[in-house]
Design a protein around this motif. Structure first.
Motif, PDB file in Angstrom:
ATOM      1  N   LYS A 231     -15.174 -29.327  17.897  1.00 24.77           N
ATOM      2  CA  LYS A 231     -14.302 -30.304  18.557  1.00 24.77           C
ATOM      3  C   LYS A 231     -14.122 -29.956  20.026  1.00 24.77           C
ATOM      4  CE  LYS A 231     -11.537 -31.417  14.470  1.00 24.77           C
ATOM      5  NZ  LYS A 231     -10.216 -31.229  13.865  1.00 24.77           N
ATOM      6  N   PHE A 234     -16.907 -31.293  22.239  1.00 22.96           N
ATOM      7  CA  PHE A 234     -16.784 -32.696  22.651  1.00 22.96           C
ATOM      8  C   PHE A 234     -15.770 -32.826  23.779  1.00 22.96           C
ATOM      9  CE2 PHE A 234     -18.264 -33.185  18.224  1.00 22.96           C
ATOM     10  CZ  PHE A 234     -19.410 -33.895  18.476  1.00 22.96           C
ATOM     11  N   LEU A 263     -25.204 -32.047  17.624  1.00 25.48           N
ATOM     12  CA  LEU A 263     -24.552 -33.195  18.266  1.00 25.48           C
ATOM     13  C   LEU A 263     -23.402 -32.730  19.173  1.00 25.48           C
ATOM     14  CD1 LEU A 263     -24.546 -36.382  18.303  1.00 25.48           C
ATOM     15  CD2 LEU A 263     -22.549 -36.195  16.822  1.00 25.48           C
ATOM     16  N   GLY A 267     -22.827 -33.634  22.967  1.00 28.84           N
ATOM     17  CA  GLY A 267     -21.553 -34.115  23.485  1.00 28.84           C
ATOM     18  C   GLY A 267     -21.059 -33.278  24.654  1.00 28.84           C
ATOM     19  N   GLY A 271     -21.942 -35.678  27.281  1.00 27.77           N
ATOM     20  CA  GLY A 271     -20.747 -36.503  27.250  1.00 27.77           C
ATOM     21  C   GLY A 271     -20.749 -37.611  26.200  1.00 27.77           C
ATOM     22  N   THR A 275     -23.293 -39.172  22.901  1.00 27.59           N
ATOM     23  CA  THR A 275     -22.981 -39.088  21.470  1.00 27.59           C
ATOM     24  C   THR A 275     -22.768 -40.472  20.868  1.00 27.59           C
ATOM     25  OG1 THR A 275     -20.677 -38.672  22.084  1.00 27.59           O
ATOM     26  CG2 THR A 275     -22.010 -36.766  21.522  1.00 27.59           C
ATOM     27  N   VAL A 276     -22.051 -41.314  21.587  1.00 28.98           N
ATOM     28  CA  VAL A 276     -21.886 -42.687  21.091  1.00 28.98           C
ATOM     29  C   VAL A 276     -23.241 -43.383  21.073  1.00 28.98           C
ATOM     30  CG1 VAL A 276     -20.909 -44.951  21.635  1.00 28.98           C
ATOM     31  CG2 VAL A 276     -19.473 -42.910  21.747  1.00 28.98           C
ATOM     32  N   ALA A 279     -24.995 -42.440  17.913  1.00 28.19           N
ATOM     33  CA  ALA A 279     -24.442 -43.173  16.772  1.00 28.19           C
ATOM     34  C   ALA A 279     -24.946 -44.611  16.769  1.00 28.19           C
ATOM     35  CB  ALA A 279     -22.914 -43.132  16.823  1.00 28.19           C
ATOM     36  N   ALA A 316     -27.360 -39.262   9.065  1.00 31.42           N
ATOM     37  CA  ALA A 316     -26.793 -39.177  10.407  1.00 31.42           C
ATOM     38  C   ALA A 316     -25.282 -39.360  10.351  1.00 31.42           C
ATOM     39  CB  ALA A 316     -27.412 -40.226  11.318  1.00 31.42           C
ATOM     40  N   ILE A 320     -22.585 -36.670  11.658  1.00 30.66           N
ATOM     41  CA  ILE A 320     -21.621 -36.950  12.732  1.00 30.66           C
ATOM     42  C   ILE A 320     -20.198 -36.755  12.227  1.00 30.66           C
ATOM     43  CG2 ILE A 320     -20.753 -38.709  14.331  1.00 30.66           C
ATOM     44  CD1 ILE A 320     -23.597 -39.911  14.329  1.00 30.66           C
ATOM     45  N   GLY A 321     -19.971 -37.204  10.973  1.00 31.06           N
ATOM     46  CA  GLY A 321     -18.650 -37.038  10.378  1.00 31.06           C
ATOM     47  C   GLY A 321     -18.257 -35.573  10.296  1.00 31.06           C
ATOM     48  N   THR A 324     -17.721 -34.003  13.866  1.00 30.90           N
ATOM     49  CA  THR A 324     -16.498 -34.453  14.549  1.00 30.90           C
ATOM     50  C   THR A 324     -15.248 -34.122  13.750  1.00 30.90           C
ATOM     51  OG1 THR A 324     -16.705 -36.625  13.522  1.00 30.90           O
ATOM     52  CG2 THR A 324     -17.628 -36.370  15.735  1.00 30.90           C
TER      53      THR A 324
END
Lengths: 383, 573
Positions: A231, A234, A263, A267, A271, A275-276, A279, A316, A320-321, A324
């Motif tokens: 975390k 990010f 990931l 991030g 930035g 990452t977005v 996704a 994926a 990502i889950g 994050t």
């Protein structure tokens, strides 16, 4: 025409992810490479070799008529099961970090659970195409496929590879759902699966710790530490990132910085945009895959296209889950990006097949358009 | 199930997945952009370290050929604790008792130090030896950590203690050479600002600041540990023999002013400086002023000879030991009716000396007092030097000149008194005393070089020669300093037995016994002063101090290879 561009779009999405993966791997793996192998490019070089192999496999699969897989489905399934059994035999399977996941074949090591992902999708697609309407029956639509799924998942679970177990289970169930199995039956099965999940979690202190750490991080500082570092990555990245190669977290703060948690390094260095973007690219891949599936006339191709798409996208999503902190920690790589040869080859093999399906489906479409008139006559006749 | 049903199911699935991904995107945006700024800052600062890089304090080396180290640093650890962390993990009591056992401290005392949950830092023990630290760190107690530090060690313990001085726990020189040469010895501390990786190792690529420490320079002394040893042994024996309050002695090279030895009793062990009492730490040889008594007669007689108003053979009426001058009685220890100037000096006649000084007159006498730097610090490179007391001539009373001439109503340090004798021996040149020969940086650069320095020439060479002859007679039969004579050498000297001043007069029982001298008379190499404070039962310089002088000088001439008469090359480095 939009449709004609879909195979290219799939290739483009995958290429972007691959390039991003290589670039970020060069940064993320450098610290570990230098520390453990005195070579900052240690992992990069290996991944580039794997990428070459994987692209070759991808191109090959894109040229092989996907109907071949239907004929080969049963042998492929058996081979995959065989490998999953072999890897469990001590002395053959290699134990790394408490899991027996790898088969060493000379200089390369393979992960049979990765192969099993594609094998189950092919097997399920073939089965569902074969059964057709009989998928509504309890036996053909549920019990038999569930037994097969249980066999695969059970063996992978024994390694143990909890992440892949859950992934294959989920994709298998979703394929059954799309194949026509009654929803209430699936619902019951899903509940049973959930119960099994809970039992598996409670059974294993490591897994229990991970889940509890997810729910109450303050009580499990050691388990929560890794997630906290992720975390933090990010947070450090912010909007535009710290810049390529500037990650702090890769310096042994973040575990698995070049594999499961890559990931977070994306991030941190590139930035939120990156990452977005990742996704959304997977979401785009899903859209393309589903579109291909809808355009595919034969059930096998349709199931295969959906299955392959789901395999990538759900993996994926889980990754990502986890990274994050939106789900409990389980080891699962980010497709196309995380370090790992088996994972990359299987992922690109799947993409190759998907592209082949797409080409044929869209060729069929074009034929359709050519025979627009006939089509109209057909409708007129039936009407 | 129709294709349409299938497509609907596919659409539902697509929607579900899209929603899930939307959730992930929200999560990503949240993590990236919506972190609390203070938390983000703490994350940004994570692993940042700012620490001073300690540097080794320079060594001090003595001046013998061996050039032994007399002060050096030994690596040590401070054992520290994080009381807050200990309190949080409920370990305070346990740690206090377990560490107390290892360190030999009561657990109550340690608990007192550690039981501060509001603090993040406390010393458990400072300057703990290596083996003990490893033993403790092997326990891997959370909240217990170490800091590197150094401990100043003085291998010779109490030897040279007053000259060397010591540096305190913070590594700051606090006395002696340690203080005066602190700027050379301490070097400059380095500074590192960098980051640590997840394994708590420094990331070299992330260094913000890296200022290398400048290692402390080494100080080389003129003090010779062998001469020092001779002096200290002699003082120890004298302290015992004469049941004295204190004793001090200095050995100086005449031509250069280098101090070869400087010692005081009582003394202390430099390694235990914290337990030393103030009287042990006083550097009496330069820090205690006292009335010099008869030794001071050198000044008046040298002045009168230099002015040419007397000759050595001139006869003075010494009044049978009792002379009233301006209503005050002046006595001689041994009464004589009349004495030549030579014998006035040899027999140490107060009356004779007073008459010579009166003949010299206030102004001229004062000029010589200033010329021998009485009442002024010598400027020796040691802290704590006293200037002595000399009343300005304008404020002298009628009898002042007669009293100052015999060393009363004037106060000096032993070093000043030695300087007077030294100037006589050195053809009238007053040398500045020093004991730092050179300071050498770690890279070999010489940062400072002590060199002979002439402070003045109060008397001419021929006067000095006459004074040497007078002083030589003191140790000859019939003189007051016969016990300072050394077989084979001609020794020049002067005794002094000053009654210590008390309130309203002079003590009948407490004396300062002094002998100051040099040898060999014709080519003087070394000068020595010995003072014994309150010797009992004997109290004269001739009986108490002269034998100590002899004991030191006898050994020193052999060690320094000083031949009885002929000029020799300077021995020693």
């Amino acid at each position: 025409m939009m449709r004609a561009r879909v195979p290219g779009l799939i290739v483009a999405i995958v290429m972007i992810l691959l390039v991003l993966g290589i670039v970020i791997l060069a940064s993320a793996s450098s610290v570990r490479g230098e520390t453990y192998f005195l070579d900052a490019q240690y992992f990069l070089k290996r991944q580039l070799i794997w990428l070459g192999v994987a692209l070759f496999v991808c191109a090959l699969c894109a040229r092989i008529d996907y109907h071949v897989w239907r004929k080969l489905a049963f042998p492929i399934g058996l081979l995959s099961l065989f490998l999953l059994v072999v890897v469990l035999i001590p002395g053959i399977g290699v134990r790394i970090g408490g899991s027996r996941r790898w088969l060493h074949l000379g200089p390369v090591s393979l992960q049979p659970s990765e192969a099993a992902k594609l094998a189950t999708v092919i097997l399920f697609s073939a089965w569902m195409a074969l059964m057709g309407p009989r998928m509504r029956n309890l036996k053909e639509g549920l019990l038999l496929p569930l037994m097969a799924l249980g066999l695969f998942c059970g063996l992978i679970f024994l390694e143990p590879d909890f992440g892949t177990t859950v992934l294959i289970g989920m994709v298998g169930m979703l394929l059954l759902y799309l194949g026509g199995t009654r929803i209430w039956i699936l619902g019951i099965i899903a509940l049973l699966g959930l119960a099994g999940f809970v039992v598996a979690v409670i059974h294993d202190p490591v897994r229990l710790g991970r889940v509890l750490a997810f729910l109450r991080p303050d009580l499990y500082p050691a388990v929560a530490y890794h997630l906290g570092q992720s975390k933090d990555a990010f947070s450090l990245g912010g909007f535009a990132g710290r810049g390529l190669g500037e990650s702090i977290q890769k310096h042994f703060y973040l575990p698995e910085a070049h594999t499961d948690f890559i990931l977070a390094i994306i991030g941190e260095e590139l930035g939120v945009i990156a990452t977005v973007g990742v996704a959304l690219l997977f979401l785009g891949l899903m859209a393309c895959g589903f579109f291909v599936a809808r355009q595919t006339p034969d059930p096998f191709g349709r199931h295969l296209a959906v299955g392959i798409t789901l395999m990538h996208v759900i993996q994926a999503g889980i990754n990502i889950g986890v990274v994050t902190g939106a789900g409990p920690t389980k080891g699962i790589p980010l497709p196309f990006i995380s370090y790992g040869g088996s994972s990359l080859i299987i992922a690109l093999a799947g993409i190759g097949i998907l592209v082949n399906i797409a080409r044929q489906a869209l060729a069929f479409e074009r034929d359709d358009e050519t025979f627009d008139g006939l089509d109209a006559i057909d409708s007129a006749k039936s009407g | 199930m129709t294709d349409r049903d299938r497509n609907i199911r596919l659409e539902w699935l697509a929607l579900a997945l899209a929603l899930a991904f939307a959730g992930l995107v929200v999560r990503l945006v949240y993590l990236h952009l919506l972190t609390d700024e203070t938390i983000r800052q703490s994350v940004e600062d994570k692993g940042t370290i700012v620490k001073p890089i300690l540097t080794g304090r320079g060594r001090i080396l003595e001046g013998s050929k061996a050039g032994n180290i007399v002060a050096l640093n030994v690596g040590m650890f401070d054992l520290c604790a994080d009381p807050a962390l200990l309190a949080k993990s409920n370990l305070t009591g346990q740690v206090a008792s377990s560490l107390g056992t290892v360190l030999g401290v009561t657990s109550e005392e340690l608990r007192g130090r550690l039981n501060h949950p509001e603090k993040r830092f406390a010393y458990v023990a400072r300057q703990v030896p290596d083996d003990l630290v490893h033993q403790i760190m092997d326990l891997k107690t959370p909240g217990i950590f170490t800091r590197e530090t150094t401990l100043r060690r003085y291998p010779q313990g109490g030897t040279m203690c007053h000259a060397l001085g010591f540096s305190n726990l913070e590594g700051v020189g606090s006395a002696g050479v340690e203080l005066i040469a602190d700027k050379y010895l301490k070097g400059s501390e380095g500074f590192l600002e960098s980051r640590l990786d997840g394994r708590r190792r420094e990331m070299y690529g992330w260094r913000v600041q890296d200022i290398q420490p400048q290692e402390g320079a080494d100080v080389y002394l003129t003090l010779d540990e062998n001469v020092q040893y001779m002096v200290e042994m002699a003082l120890d024996r004298a302290m015992e023999k004469h049941r004295a309050r204190g004793a001090w002695a200095i050995v100086q090279r005449i031509r250069t002013g280098e101090i070869l030895a400087l010692a005081n009793r009582p003394n202390f062990d430099l390694n235990e400086f914290r337990t030393a009492r103030p009287e042990q730490m006083l550097n009496r040889a330069i820090g205690q002023v006292y009335e010099p008594g008869s030794t001071f007669k050198v000044v008046a007689i040298a002045g009168a000879l230099n002015e040419g108003i007397i000759t050595t053979n001139q006869i003075f009426n010494t009044e049978n030991g009792r002379w009233s001058y301006m209503g005050k009685i002046l006595r001689d220890y041994h009464p004589y009716s009349q004495l030549t100037v030579s014998d006035v000096f040899k027999k140490s006649s107060n009356i004779g000396t007073a008459k010579i000084a009166i003949q010299l007159g206030n102004e001229r006498f004062y000029k010589y007092l200033k010329g021998f730097s009485i009442g002024h610090k010598t400027g020796v490179d040691l802290p704590g030097e006293e200037a002595g007391l000399l009343t300005p001539v304008e404020k002298w009373s009628g009898i002042s000149v007669s009293r100052i001439a015999i060393g009363q109503g004037v106060a000096v340090t032993a070093l000043q008194m030695l300087g007077v004798a030294n100037a006589v021996a050195n053809d009238g040149f007053l040398m500045k005393p020093y004991l730092i020969r050179r300071v050498v940086a770690k890279d070999g650069t010489v940062l400072y070089k002590g060199a002979p320095e002439v402070m003045g020439r109060p008397i001419r060479g021929d006067t000095a020669q006459k004074m040497r002859d007078l002083m030589a007679r003191v140790t000859e039969p019939g003189g007051t300093g016969t016990k300072g004579a050394i077989e084979g050498y001609q020794v020049g000297g002067k005794t002094g037995s000053a009654q210590k001043p008390t309130a309203g007069g002079y003590s009948e029982t407490d004396y300062m016994a002094t002998f100051v001298g040099f040898l060999p008379v014709q080519n003087p190499e070394i000068s020595i002063i010995v003072t014994v404070d309150e010797p009992q039962p004997f109290h004269t310089g001739g009986l108490v101090a002269a034998p100590i002088f002899k004991e030191i000088a006898e050994q020193a001439v052999r060690y320094l290879d000083i031949s009885p008469s002929a000029q020799t090359g300077l021995a020693g480095p």
